[in-house]
Write a protein that holds these residues in place. Structure first.
Motif: not given
Length: 134
Positions: A96-99, A121-126, A129-134
């Motif tokens: 849900k966070a990523e959405f 962008r930092n929150d997307l990494l949280k 964490p496996h998706d480093q394209t953001s």
């Protein structure tokens, strides 16, 4: 990061602002204040893990998002989406966070406020964490 007392003070000021803007009939500022309160609650959650603060922040951010959708307001829509993403991170609901963070990113990029874009962008990494394209 702000200290616990700073978040507590911010919470009190935002509660006063919400009441004031509601009394004045200034809807947009009323909702901006609610979003500020949501961020203060998230700060309390991060600082001391206060029970219920993240859930209350999520509920406030959802309310603001619904209002922003009716106003077709870009910055308020983007900001509320970001705060929703942060609330879902605090609630350990990473999908849900990523959405919500992916929804916030283009809206905040349009505003040109780099600090907000960096937060997303930092929150997307949280959130993922496996998706480093953001």
């Amino acid at each position: 990061m702000l200290a616990f007392d700073d978040y507590g003070s911010a919470r009190e000021y935002f509660l006063k602002a919400i009441t004031l803007f509601e009394e004045l009939g200034h809807q947009k500022m009323h909702y901006f204040s609610k979003l500020g309160l949501a961020e203060a609650l998230l700060g309390l959650t991060k600082d001391r893990r206060i029970d219920g603060s993240a859930e209350r922040a999520r509920a406030l951010a959802e309310e603001v998002y619904a209002y922003a959708e009716t106003m077709k307001g870009g910055s308020l829509l983007g900001w509320s989406s970001r705060v929703l993403g942060e609330a879902w991170i605090a609630l350990n609901q990473m999908d849900k966070a990523e959405f919500w963070l992916n929804r916030a990113l283009p809206l905040l990029e349009q505003t040109g406020v780099r600090e907000e874009v960096e937060k997303v962008r930092n929150d997307l990494l949280k959130a993922n964490p496996h998706d480093q394209t953001s």
